[in-house]
Every structure is written in C-alpha cells, then in structure tokens.
Design a protein around this motif. Structure first.
Motif, PDB file in Angstrom:
ATOM      1  N   PRO A  89     -49.263  -0.237 -14.031  1.00  0.00           N
ATOM      2  CA  PRO A  89     -48.249  -1.031 -13.791  1.00  0.00           C
ATOM      3  C   PRO A  89     -49.161  -2.337 -13.222  1.00  0.00           C
ATOM      4  O   PRO A  89     -49.913  -2.125 -12.197  1.00  0.00           O
ATOM      5  CB  PRO A  89     -47.301  -0.358 -12.709  1.00  0.00           C
ATOM      6  N   ILE A  90     -48.483  -3.395 -13.358  1.00  0.00           N
ATOM      7  CA  ILE A  90     -49.074  -4.789 -12.634  1.00  0.00           C
ATOM      8  C   ILE A  90     -49.065  -4.635 -11.099  1.00  0.00           C
ATOM      9  O   ILE A  90     -49.928  -4.998 -10.421  1.00  0.00           O
ATOM     10  CB  ILE A  90     -48.289  -5.863 -13.129  1.00  0.00           C
ATOM     11  N   PRO A  91     -47.912  -4.173 -10.596  1.00  0.00           N
ATOM     12  CA  PRO A  91     -48.097  -4.279  -8.908  1.00  0.00           C
ATOM     13  C   PRO A  91     -49.273  -3.529  -8.580  1.00  0.00           C
ATOM     14  O   PRO A  91     -49.913  -3.674  -7.630  1.00  0.00           O
ATOM     15  CB  PRO A  91     -46.735  -3.450  -8.536  1.00  0.00           C
ATOM     16  N   ASN A  94     -52.369  -5.254  -8.952  1.00  0.00           N
ATOM     17  CA  ASN A  94     -52.331  -6.398  -8.073  1.00  0.00           C
ATOM     18  C   ASN A  94     -52.744  -5.891  -6.722  1.00  0.00           C
ATOM     19  O   ASN A  94     -53.656  -6.436  -5.706  1.00  0.00           O
ATOM     20  CB  ASN A  94     -50.836  -6.966  -7.651  1.00  0.00           C
ATOM     21  N   HIS A 179     -37.910  -3.886  -9.665  1.00  0.00           N
ATOM     22  CA  HIS A 179     -38.659  -4.977  -9.533  1.00  0.00           C
ATOM     23  C   HIS A 179     -39.432  -4.194  -8.195  1.00  0.00           C
ATOM     24  O   HIS A 179     -38.897  -3.532  -7.206  1.00  0.00           O
ATOM     25  CB  HIS A 179     -37.846  -5.859  -8.769  1.00  0.00           C
ATOM     26  N   VAL A 181     -42.857  -4.786  -5.552  1.00  0.00           N
ATOM     27  CA  VAL A 181     -43.808  -5.743  -4.847  1.00  0.00           C
ATOM     28  C   VAL A 181     -44.883  -5.105  -4.071  1.00  0.00           C
ATOM     29  O   VAL A 181     -44.647  -3.932  -3.617  1.00  0.00           O
ATOM     30  CB  VAL A 181     -42.933  -6.700  -4.048  1.00  0.00           C
ATOM     31  N   ARG A 203     -33.944  -1.192  -7.941  1.00  0.00           N
ATOM     32  CA  ARG A 203     -33.331  -1.385  -9.151  1.00  0.00           C
ATOM     33  C   ARG A 203     -32.132  -1.606  -9.029  1.00  0.00           C
ATOM     34  O   ARG A 203     -31.321  -0.898  -8.281  1.00  0.00           O
ATOM     35  CB  ARG A 203     -33.650   0.033  -9.980  1.00  0.00           C
ATOM     36  N   TYR A 286     -33.394  -9.760  -8.518  1.00  0.00           N
ATOM     37  CA  TYR A 286     -34.560  -9.013  -8.806  1.00  0.00           C
ATOM     38  C   TYR A 286     -34.967  -8.807 -10.072  1.00  0.00           C
ATOM     39  O   TYR A 286     -34.108  -8.325 -10.934  1.00  0.00           O
ATOM     40  CB  TYR A 286     -34.378  -7.646  -8.156  1.00  0.00           C
ATOM     41  N   GLN A 287     -36.109  -9.204 -10.656  1.00  0.00           N
ATOM     42  CA  GLN A 287     -36.559  -9.069 -12.132  1.00  0.00           C
ATOM     43  C   GLN A 287     -37.228  -8.066 -12.230  1.00  0.00           C
ATOM     44  O   GLN A 287     -38.177  -7.666 -11.453  1.00  0.00           O
ATOM     45  CB  GLN A 287     -37.219 -10.350 -12.555  1.00  0.00           C
ATOM     46  N   PRO A 288     -37.290  -6.939 -13.201  1.00  0.00           N
ATOM     47  CA  PRO A 288     -37.864  -5.820 -13.351  1.00  0.00           C
ATOM     48  C   PRO A 288     -39.450  -6.244 -13.804  1.00  0.00           C
ATOM     49  O   PRO A 288     -39.591  -7.321 -14.635  1.00  0.00           O
ATOM     50  CB  PRO A 288     -37.303  -5.132 -14.735  1.00  0.00           C
ATOM     51  N   ASN A 289     -40.258  -5.597 -13.378  1.00  0.00           N
ATOM     52  CA  ASN A 289     -41.895  -5.684 -13.787  1.00  0.00           C
ATOM     53  C   ASN A 289     -42.344  -4.639 -13.950  1.00  0.00           C
ATOM     54  O   ASN A 289     -41.993  -3.392 -14.025  1.00  0.00           O
ATOM     55  CB  ASN A 289     -42.491  -6.651 -12.590  1.00  0.00           C
TER      56      ASN A 289
END
Length: 289
Positions: A89-91, A94, A179, A181, A203, A286-289
C-alpha cells in the motif's frame, strides 16, 4: 584477540528452525538494530552473548503475495524491496521512505522493525491501524498473533526462542477502500528517529463513518491505540462535528503519556500528537487510497 562468535547461515528455513530449537540464538536479518545494540568501541566486533543465526538469505521469508483479500509480506523483505513491490500500500511505502538513508533501507527489514519493538518504530503505527497479524514459525508449527499482543514493551516481544517471525499479514488491506495517512515528526524528513509518529485510517460510506482507527508512536512504551475511543466515531456524519472531535481528542489526551528524552520533551510530543489527530478528524472528505 577478538572473542569468537558462533554463527550459522543455512540455505533453508527448516534447517534454521531446527538450529533455533537446539539453542538460544540471536537472530540477525538486516542487522541495522542488532549491531547498534551490541556495538563495542571502534574497530572491535560487537559483543553478542549468544550464537548468531543469519536469516536474510532465506527465500521463504522474502515473499510478498495476496491470499484472497489479505496481503502477506515476508519478514525479511528489505525496505528497498518493499518500495519496488506493487502490492505494498502507498501509505506503507510513504512510511518506509522516511526510514534512515538508502543504505540502511537496503539492509533493514520490516520484520526487524517489528521485533526491535522500539516505541519510535516508523512502520508500527501503520501496522497497528492495518490490524496486522504476525505469523510465527517453529519446528512445532505456525501460530498467528496480533501485532498489538506481540509487542509487549520497549524491546520486548512475545516470541519464543525457537520461533521466527515469518510473515506480516495485513487483513483485507487490498480491498478496504479506506483513507489512510501516516505522519512522522522528526528533526529531518528522513534519517531521523521519530519524535512522534501517527497513523489514521477511516472508511466512510454514505457520509457516515463505517470504520476508524488511530495509532501513535513515540508517545508511550508501545504504540498507543484505543478501540473504545475509536468506537465513539462509528456512525457519525462527515464532516465531523466539533464536539465529536473534541471528545476524541480529550480521550486520547488522557492515555498518551510521552517522556522527555534527548530528542524531544513530553509536552511537545503530546501537543503534536493531539494536533495530528485533530487535523485528521477535521478533514471535510476522505478519499480511498
């Protein structure tokens, strides 16, 4: 003359597990924490009291794969390898980018970050909000334990001497639509130990909160998370009312107990942690990521 250290480096995981079952050994994957923990004066090899077993070469511990909706990550995958893995996952990527310098990321492993059990472990807040489970393997078989049960204190984990952390399992992370972070506060963007770490997951369905999770690092002996506090927001409408946000922030204010050390003060840590939480809860969408 330097003291000799007994070391094992097997080709297969079953051979490694057999040796661990025979004697109490120090396990080394990347070694970026173990070598520092046992360092001696310059030019002298580290003093490691037990025989050493190297596991970074074991292919069985370096797989990343999907099993239905769950993501399985081999404990010996290095940070650099995970940055190149499309399933991660991108988070989480990061968070990995904030860890040390590239040379350390080429050696350090996700499993090592967990087993080191540092309150400032960079990936740990995210793994907590992902509800990570850990697959531990020994000659007696496998067992699965929640990461919150495995990490029991500062550098203290629930691993038997004959067990290896084989996989990190992120349940349903590949389809959650949440979403997520991650925030790390340190002296620099990378190559710095965190003063405060924060991860949040939410969510939303039809403008109402279906799921929400928060975890804080470096503000207690282990990650700080409270399912009871999280439940206060379930079913609430987005954007959240100021009173709802204030109630949750006040509840975490009571359980976040940082300390003063060479990196920061307790007052600063608590203020930053609560501000990160407040900002996350104050988002309008909140946008899903």
């Amino acid at each position: 003359m330097a003291e000799k250290i007994t070391a094992y480096r097997f080709d297969r995981l079953d051979q490694t597990l057999s040796q661990l079952n025979k004697e109490n050994c120090t396990i080394i994957a990347g070694g970026t924490d173990v070598m520092v923990l046992h360092k001696s004066r310059r030019g002298v090899p580290p003093k490691i009291p037990n025989p050493v077993v190297f596991i970074d070469q074991l292919s069985e511990l370096k797989r990343v794969y999907q099993n239905q909706k769950d993501l399985h990550i081999g404990a010996c995958c290095t940070y650099s390898e995970l940055l190149e893995e499309p399933l991660i996952p991108i988070p989480l990527k990061n968070a990995i980018k904030t860890i040390a310098a590239p040379a350390i990321r080429n050696r350090g492993t996700l499993g090592g970050n967990i087993c080191n059990a540092s309150p400032a472990g960079d990936t740990l807040p995210l793994l907590y909000v992902y509800n990570a489970k850990l697959l531990l393997r020994s000659v007696n078989g496998d067992r699965v334990v929640a990461i919150s049960d495995f990490i029991q204190g500062v550098r203290r984990v629930g691993r038997q001497h004959n067990e290896i952390l084989a996989e990190i399992i992120l349940p349903s992370v590949l389809e959650e639509g949440s979403h997520v972070v991650f925030e790390k506060v340190g002296n620099r963007n990378a190559d710095a130990i965190a003063k405060v770490g924060f991860a949040g997951l939410i969510r939303v369905n039809d403008s109402r909160v279906e799921d929400v999770r928060f975890a804080f690092g470096a503000v207690g002996p282990t990650m700080v998370r409270s399912i009871d506090i999280e439940k206060k927001l379930l079913g609430k409408t987005i954007p959240l009312a100021d009173s709802d946000i204030a109630e949750v922030v006040a509840a975490f204010d009571k359980i976040i107990r940082p300390i003063d050390d060479q990196r920061s003060t307790a007052i600063y840590r608590k203020k930053v942690a609560l501000n990160l939480l407040r900002y996350f809860l104050s988002l309008k969408q909140y946008q899903p990521n």
